[in-house]
Design a protein around this motif. Structure first.
Motif, mmCIF file in Angstrom:
data_model
loop_
_atom_site.group_PDB
_atom_site.id
_atom_site.type_symbol
_atom_site.label_atom_id
_atom_site.label_comp_id
_atom_site.label_asym_id
_atom_site.label_seq_id
_atom_site.Cartn_x
_atom_site.Cartn_y
_atom_site.Cartn_z
ATOM 1 N N HIS A 15 -1.898 6.491 -6.329
ATOM 2 C CA HIS A 15 -0.152 7.631 -6.123
ATOM 3 C C HIS A 15 -0.071 7.896 -7.579
ATOM 4 N N PRO A 16 -0.230 8.882 -8.095
ATOM 5 C CA PRO A 16 -0.014 9.280 -9.134
ATOM 6 C C PRO A 16 1.583 8.488 -10.155
ATOM 7 N N GLU A 17 2.017 8.605 -9.225
ATOM 8 C CA GLU A 17 3.106 7.709 -9.439
ATOM 9 C C GLU A 17 3.055 6.368 -9.988
ATOM 10 N N SER A 18 1.878 5.461 -9.625
ATOM 11 C CA SER A 18 1.327 4.670 -9.542
ATOM 12 C C SER A 18 0.555 3.724 -10.454
ATOM 13 N N ARG A 19 -0.107 5.363 -11.038
ATOM 14 C CA ARG A 19 -1.211 5.161 -12.074
ATOM 15 C C ARG A 19 -1.391 4.386 -13.199
ATOM 16 N N ARG A 20 -0.083 4.388 -14.260
ATOM 17 C CA ARG A 20 0.096 3.830 -15.349
ATOM 18 C C ARG A 20 0.539 2.359 -15.022
ATOM 19 N N ILE A 21 1.253 1.867 -13.554
ATOM 20 C CA ILE A 21 1.338 0.897 -12.882
ATOM 21 C C ILE A 21 0.226 -0.198 -13.475
ATOM 22 N N ILE A 22 -1.472 0.396 -12.259
ATOM 23 C CA ILE A 22 -2.762 0.278 -12.339
ATOM 24 C C ILE A 22 -3.236 0.035 -14.264
ATOM 25 N N THR A 23 -3.097 1.437 -14.494
ATOM 26 C CA THR A 23 -3.717 0.894 -15.986
ATOM 27 C C THR A 23 -3.109 -0.056 -17.193
ATOM 28 N N ASP A 24 -1.924 -0.450 -16.597
ATOM 29 C CA ASP A 24 -1.613 -0.857 -17.627
ATOM 30 C C ASP A 24 -1.376 -2.415 -17.147
ATOM 31 N N THR A 25 -2.044 -3.332 -15.843
ATOM 32 C CA THR A 25 -2.554 -4.170 -15.773
ATOM 33 C C THR A 25 -4.308 -4.384 -15.839
#
Length: 547
Positions: free
Chosen positions: A192-202
């Protein structure tokens, strides 16, 4: 004990084959060899026996090295293949290397043969070890694949470009029928667009720290269904010999729904309480802010008024100091032009009269002393005149106005025509622009720079070229010559008053011309500098404001 070496020789000359074997034996090897002259014989020996290396002539009556290379490729045999020839040129040798040959040796240089064989045997061994390692890695990955496929959690393997593996549970997570429907897609296609930052940082932390990183509440997009929430972790992983990231995701959607319902009820209760208590606090805070803002504005106005008073006082003092300095400068100019020059003219006149009337009547030392006095007085007059000219740049400069530099250049050439004719100089220019300036002072600037370019020339007649290039709100002028040049370490010193780089008997002048140029350019709000190499000429640059 000599090391055994099995050599298959593709050669029609027994003598040449003998010399090859002899050279290898000299290198400390026990040689077992067979010689072939055709593709049929070579294929038979390749299939029936084991060989360490192939040595081939380039051209045989019924066979050739390129055909031999094609044969071993067709048989999928990886052996060092060395071509030895006596007549083939460099271009053919390069083509043979591109076709798969490992080395190319001239028959007249067989001393390279043993080092080439040893090097290629080592590289062949390295290739075999690499192939075995890759096969072991594939076997290991197949075992991991079986374990992963049985996991109830979704498992993705991602290589920073696309998903290269997904298990059945991962397909269920994103609402697809088969894991194959996920492979070759980007992981971001399912996040989901709202979680793409989470996966990128991970992913960034995994690659930076090279360790397992956990994440929570990641939103996945499900095909034709609601959003799926997952917890999980990402770890560094080696997949098929390449760096990748293994992502494990566990479905927490149901638990998340229950938590959100509980948090919503709690938040609604807290909101009602806060709404009752915050209204008065907001009103009081607004009132405090208004009072503080009013006090801040009043203090700022008072501070600005005081600063304005102080600035005006400082400005008045600066203006008074400037007026005093200008008066002193004007007084100095008057003294230099009248009070100093008048007695100096009298000294020079009487010394010149002594030189004319008594020349030859005293001894040679007296004549020399008189000449020194005449020369010194003359130079002193010139220095005072130049210093007066330097001081008048600021005190007697005209108001800046539009000036046609083309006209200024033409007048300068006319004034310098005698020098140009005497030195056979060639002075040229590109079209020159209109600028904002003092026309008289710009004439002085052009005359000093062009005059110097003519004066400081080498063996060849002077060549001087003036050009201008628009740079934003300025024009960048350049005066280029083919003269004697100067060391770049003196590029600042030459603009100082009365600074000279040469003796007076070499080049005339007081050394104030470039100082006047600098003062004129700076009065016009510009800059002036020089780039030069001894013996290769100079380029003087200066900037003037464009219209």
């Amino acid at each position: 004990m000599a090391k055994e070496l099995r050599i298959l020789i593709v050669e029609d000359s027994e003598d040449d084959a003998y010399f090859m074997i002899r050279e290898v034996r000299r290198g400390g090897y026990s040689v077992i060899s067979e010689r072939v002259e055709s593709a049929v014989d070579m294929k038979s020996l390749l299939e029936s026996k084991t060989w360490d290396v192939i040595i081939s002539d380039y051209n045989l009556p019924k066979f050739s090295a390129p055909e031999a290379l094609k044969l071993i490729k067709a048989l999928r045999i990886d052996l060092p293949f060395i071509i030895i020839s006596g007549v083939v040129g460099e271009e053919i040798a390069v083509k043979a290397m591109k076709a798969g040959a490992h080395d190319f040796i001239m028959k007249g240089n067989l001393t390279r043969l043993v080092p080439a064989i040893e090097r290629e045997l080592k590289e062949a061994e390295d290739r075999r070890e690499r192939i075995n390692a890759e096969q072991q890695l594939r076997n290991s990955e197949e075992r991991y694949r079986a374990v992963i496929e049985l996991s109830p959690d979704g498992i993705f393997i991602y290589n920073a470009e696309a998903i290269v593996f997904a298990n059945s549970a991962s397909a269920v997570l994103v609402g697809l029928n088969r894991p194959e429907d996920i492979v070759r897609s980007s992981i971001y296609d399912f996040v989901h667009p709202e979680s793409r930052r989470i996966i990128t940082d991970t992913f960034n932390d995994v690659l930076l720290l090279n360790k397992k990183i956990f994440f929570r509440d990641l939103k996945l997009l499900k095909e034709a269904g609601p959003i799926v929430f997952v917890d999980g972790a990402a770890v560094p992983f080696n997949y098929m010999g390449e760096k990748a990231i293994l992502l494990e995701a566990r479905d927490i959607t149901e638990r998340k729904s229950m938590e959100e319902a509980l948090m919503k009820a709690r938040d609604e209760l807290e909101l009602r309480v806060k709404q009752r208590t915050n209204e008065l606090e907001i009103s009081n805070e607004q009132l405090r802010q208004e009072i503080n803002e009013r006090h801040r504005i009043e203090a700022a106005l008072e501070r600005q008024a005081q600063e304005l008073i102080e600035s005006n006082s400082k400005l008045e003092k600066v203006n008074q100091e400037l007026e005093r300095s200008n008066r002193e400068l004007e007084l100095f100019a008057y003294v230099a032009s009248h009070d100093l020059q008048e007695p100096l003219r009298m000294v020079a006149s009487y010394v010149q009269l002594l030189a004319r009337r008594y020349k030859g009547k005293f001894d040679t030392d007296a004549d020399e002393f008189i000449n020194y006095a005449v020369d010194g007085a003359t130079r002193m007059q010139q220095m005072i005149n130049d210093l007066l000219l330097y001081s008048r740049v600021e005190t007697q400069g005209k108001e800046l106005a539009p000036v046609d530099c083309e006209l200024v250049f033409n007048r300068t050439i006319s004034d310098l025509q005698l020098k140009i004719d005497e030195t056979k100089a060639v002075v040229t220019s590109d079209p020159l622009p209109l600028v904002v300036g003092d026309e008289f002072q710009l004439g002085q600037l052009f005359q000093n720079l062009i005059g110097n370019a003519i004066k400081f020339h080498g063996i060849e007649p002077p060549r001087v070229h003036i050009s201008a290039e628009r740079k934003g709100t300025e024009w960048l002028f350049s005066v280029k010559d083919n003269g004697i040049g100067l060391d770049q370490k003196y590029s600042e010193r030459i603009f100082v008053v009365f600074q000279r780089l040469h003796f007076r008997d070499e080049y005339q002048g007081t050394g104030i011309g470039l100082a006047v140029c600098k003062k004129i350019v700076e009065r016009h709000g510009g800059r002036i500098w020089v780039e030069s190499t001894p013996g290769k000429g100079s380029v003087f640059y200066f900037t003037l404001k464009a219209i």
